[in-house]
Design an enzyme around this catalytic site. Sequence first.
Site, short mmCIF file in Angstrom:
data_model
loop_
_atom_site.label_atom_id
_atom_site.label_comp_id
_atom_site.label_asym_id
_atom_site.label_seq_id
_atom_site.Cartn_x
_atom_site.Cartn_y
_atom_site.Cartn_z
N LYS A 107 1.73 2.03 -5.11
CA LYS A 107 2.26 1.44 -6.35
C LYS A 107 1.32 1.71 -7.52
O LYS A 107 1.76 2.01 -8.62
CB LYS A 107 2.46 -0.08 -6.17
CG LYS A 107 3.50 -0.42 -5.11
CD LYS A 107 3.60 -1.91 -4.87
CE LYS A 107 2.36 -2.50 -4.25
NZ LYS A 107 2.08 -2.08 -2.87
N ASP B 54 0.81 -1.22 0.00
CA ASP B 54 0.00 0.00 0.00
C ASP B 54 0.85 1.27 0.00
O ASP B 54 0.45 2.29 0.57
CB ASP B 54 -0.96 0.01 1.21
CG ASP B 54 -1.85 -1.21 1.23
OD1 ASP B 54 -2.21 -1.69 0.14
OD2 ASP B 54 -2.16 -1.71 2.34
N GLY C 52 -4.47 -4.49 -3.76
CA GLY C 52 -5.49 -3.48 -4.07
C GLY C 52 -4.74 -2.23 -4.48
O GLY C 52 -4.12 -1.58 -3.64
N HIS C 53 -4.75 -1.92 -5.76
CA HIS C 53 -3.98 -0.79 -6.29
C HIS C 53 -4.94 0.31 -6.75
O HIS C 53 -5.80 0.06 -7.59
CB HIS C 53 -3.07 -1.25 -7.43
CG HIS C 53 -2.02 -2.23 -6.99
ND1 HIS C 53 -1.11 -2.80 -7.83
CD2 HIS C 53 -1.75 -2.73 -5.75
CE1 HIS C 53 -0.32 -3.61 -7.13
NE2 HIS C 53 -0.70 -3.59 -5.88
N GLN D 290 2.15 -5.99 -3.09
CA GLN D 290 2.63 -6.07 -1.71
C GLN D 290 3.93 -5.25 -1.54
O GLN D 290 4.14 -4.32 -2.30
CB GLN D 290 2.84 -7.53 -1.27
CG GLN D 290 1.53 -8.30 -1.08
CD GLN D 290 0.96 -8.90 -2.35
OE1 GLN D 290 1.65 -9.56 -3.09
NE2 GLN D 290 -0.32 -8.69 -2.61
P1 GDP Z 1 -0.82 0.24 -3.51
O1 GDP Z 1 -1.37 -1.04 -3.01
O2 GDP Z 1 0.64 0.37 -3.25
O3 GDP Z 1 -1.16 0.51 -4.96
O4 GDP Z 1 -1.51 1.39 -2.64
P2 GDP Z 1 -3.08 1.52 -2.31
O5 GDP Z 1 -3.80 1.95 -3.51
O6 GDP Z 1 -3.57 0.30 -1.61
O7 GDP Z 1 -3.05 2.64 -1.19
C1 GDP Z 1 -2.51 3.91 -1.46
C2 GDP Z 1 -3.58 4.97 -1.20
O8 GDP Z 1 -2.98 6.25 -1.13
C3 GDP Z 1 -4.61 5.06 -2.31
O9 GDP Z 1 -5.83 5.45 -1.76
C4 GDP Z 1 -4.05 6.16 -3.21
O10 GDP Z 1 -5.05 6.83 -3.97
C5 GDP Z 1 -3.44 7.08 -2.19
N1 GDP Z 1 -2.26 7.84 -2.64
C6 GDP Z 1 -1.28 7.45 -3.48
N2 GDP Z 1 -0.32 8.40 -3.53
C7 GDP Z 1 -0.71 9.39 -2.70
C8 GDP Z 1 -0.12 10.63 -2.29
O11 GDP Z 1 0.97 11.00 -2.69
N3 GDP Z 1 -0.84 11.37 -1.39
C9 GDP Z 1 -2.04 10.99 -0.90
N4 GDP Z 1 -2.64 11.79 -0.03
N5 GDP Z 1 -2.61 9.85 -1.26
C10 GDP Z 1 -1.95 9.05 -2.13
P1 IMO Z 2 -0.87 -4.27 -2.19
O1 IMO Z 2 -0.37 -4.82 -3.51
C1 IMO Z 2 -0.95 -4.65 2.14
C2 IMO Z 2 -0.98 -8.72 3.78
C3 IMO Z 2 -2.23 -9.17 4.50
C4 IMO Z 2 -1.60 -10.11 5.52
C5 IMO Z 2 -0.48 -10.77 4.72
C6 IMO Z 2 -0.85 -12.14 4.14
O2 IMO Z 2 -2.15 -3.58 -2.27
O3 IMO Z 2 0.21 -3.46 -1.54
P2 IMO Z 2 -2.35 -12.90 2.09
O4 IMO Z 2 -3.81 -12.71 1.83
O5 IMO Z 2 -1.47 -12.34 1.03
O6 IMO Z 2 -2.00 -14.31 2.43
O7 IMO Z 2 -2.07 -12.06 3.44
O8 IMO Z 2 -0.17 -9.87 3.68
N1 IMO Z 2 -1.19 -8.21 2.40
C7 IMO Z 2 -1.15 -6.92 2.05
N2 IMO Z 2 -0.98 -5.82 2.81
N3 IMO Z 2 -1.04 -4.55 0.80
C8 IMO Z 2 -1.18 -5.64 0.03
O9 IMO Z 2 -1.14 -5.58 -1.32
C9 IMO Z 2 -1.27 -6.90 0.65
N4 IMO Z 2 -1.44 -8.16 0.20
C10 IMO Z 2 -1.37 -8.95 1.28
O10 IMO Z 2 -2.89 -8.10 5.11
O11 IMO Z 2 -1.01 -9.36 6.55
MG MG Z 3 -2.92 -1.71 -1.77
#
Ligand code: GDP
Ligand code: IMO
Ligand code: MG
Length: 421
Positions: free
Chosen positions: A16, A13, A40-41, A221
């Site tokens: 990415k 998170d 979840g991207h 991840q």
């Molecule tokens: P990922 O799994 O690495 O793709 O990240 P996620 O999408 O799960 O979580 C990142 C969250 O932060 C999302 O809600 C993005 O829209 C948000 N986000 C990404 N970059 C920025 C930033 O520079 N500032 C803020 N405030 N939010 C951001």
């Molecule tokens: P993105 O790509 C954050 C965490 C789960 C748990 C551990 C194992 O959005 O960054 P799993 O279901 O993979 O066996 O769970 O890994 N986890 C993540 N945490 N971002 C993710 O993906 C994750 N994918 C798995 O919360 O701790």
């Molecule tokens: Mg994510």
Amino acid sequence: MTVDLVVGTQWGDEGKGKVVDYFSRNAEYVVRFQGGNNAGHTIKVGDEVYKLHIVPSGVIQGKIGIVGNGCVVDPEVLIHEIDELTKRNIKPRIFISDRVNIIMPYHRLLDGAEEKHLGNKKIGTTKRGIGPCYSDKISRNGIRAIDLLDKELLKNKLDIIIPIKQEIINSYGIDETLNTKEILDKYYMYGTKLKDFITSTHVKLNKAIQKGNKILLEGAQGTMLDVDFGTYPYTTSSHVVAGGSSIGTGIGPKNIRNIVGIVKAYTTRVGEGPLPTELFDETGKYLQKKGHEFGTTTSRPRRCGWLDLMVVRHSCMISGITKLAITKLDVLNGLKQIKICTYYKLKGKKIDIFPANIEDVKKCIPIFEEFEGWSDMGKNLKEITDLPKEAQKYLRFIEKTLNIPIAIVSIGPGRKETIEV
Ligand code: GDP
Ligand code: IMO
Ligand code: MG
């Protein structure tokens, strides 16, 4: 060389999705190489927000998305995601490796059962069946995408696997009966639906490299969730680090040019397991609220803490990171004081190597450097020098400590809220 790679350096998170979308402008192919719909991207374009779990983030820019052989695919989720995007006028162009392992209904059931069995020692998985699916892959009991296209072969495999899975499910005390015929018909139907997408993606990608096409590899991840280099057993079940991208795509490692490490300006973690810089105070709550730190896949609150350079240094070493992308810097706006962990203290000694023993990790006490905060940074900043001087100091410290240049600073979820260095 035309292949670039984006990997998370923390516990996932990091942003990415946003960074991959940004870099996708210059790519023809965007490729997932590990994980499944545990990811979840998020991509924000204007007022539209897309949350992708298995479809590669580059499809929002209209690029070809590839789900590489290192991934695990839940066909139901994939088909749903493609349908949802199509409804929103994004017709994703996608190919799925014929070699990806398929997440089956018993994998999801077993993920839940194993977690329940672990009780307060649970991992806190996403319960998407990821671990059980990868376990079957390694023990050679997996169903691969190509198997979904051959009903006879699929039946023969299921006839062997399902009775064993049924016994395991029973042993966990779960009242579920697996119906082989129903599963066979359903998954063969998924195969029929996905037939045109399933191909030898490693061949496609290597041909693209020969033609000079640009390829962007999208990690899921983060390093601390890597099955070898993360906080095992509180990890996911795949190879998250840069090396995993070669295995998970069939692209030779020498083809990879830039390896971009995504670093969130603070630290978050969702699920169980140690988080040495975790904040249990008002600042932790501030970061959670301001950063909207709730899981993209499971909506669980993410635990928050200060930036931990012990973790990022470990990631940079393992993945050979060549450039940094710092995200969510804006979330730190308004804090009077900000901290960065540079080392840990373990059993009274200063350490600079991330421990392998999970019990040691739990005992690590972070050693912090303190920084003056800044109030606000405004919008539409173009250059690093447009940032408040305290924020520039914060960034310079990260760059200097890691000895890796910053290529991108993200100051908001949207495409325009990005400073390219
Ligand atoms: P990922 O799994 O690495 O793709 O990240 P996620 O999408 O799960 O979580 C990142 C969250 O932060 C999302 O809600 C993005 O829209 C948000 N986000 C990404 N970059 C920025 C930033 O520079 N500032 C803020 N405030 N939010 C951001
Ligand atoms: P993105 O790509 C954050 C965490 C789960 C748990 C551990 C194992 O959005 O960054 P799993 O279901 O993979 O066996 O769970 O890994 N986890 C993540 N945490 N971002 C993710 O993906 C994750 N994918 C798995 O919360 O701790
Ligand atoms: Mg994510």
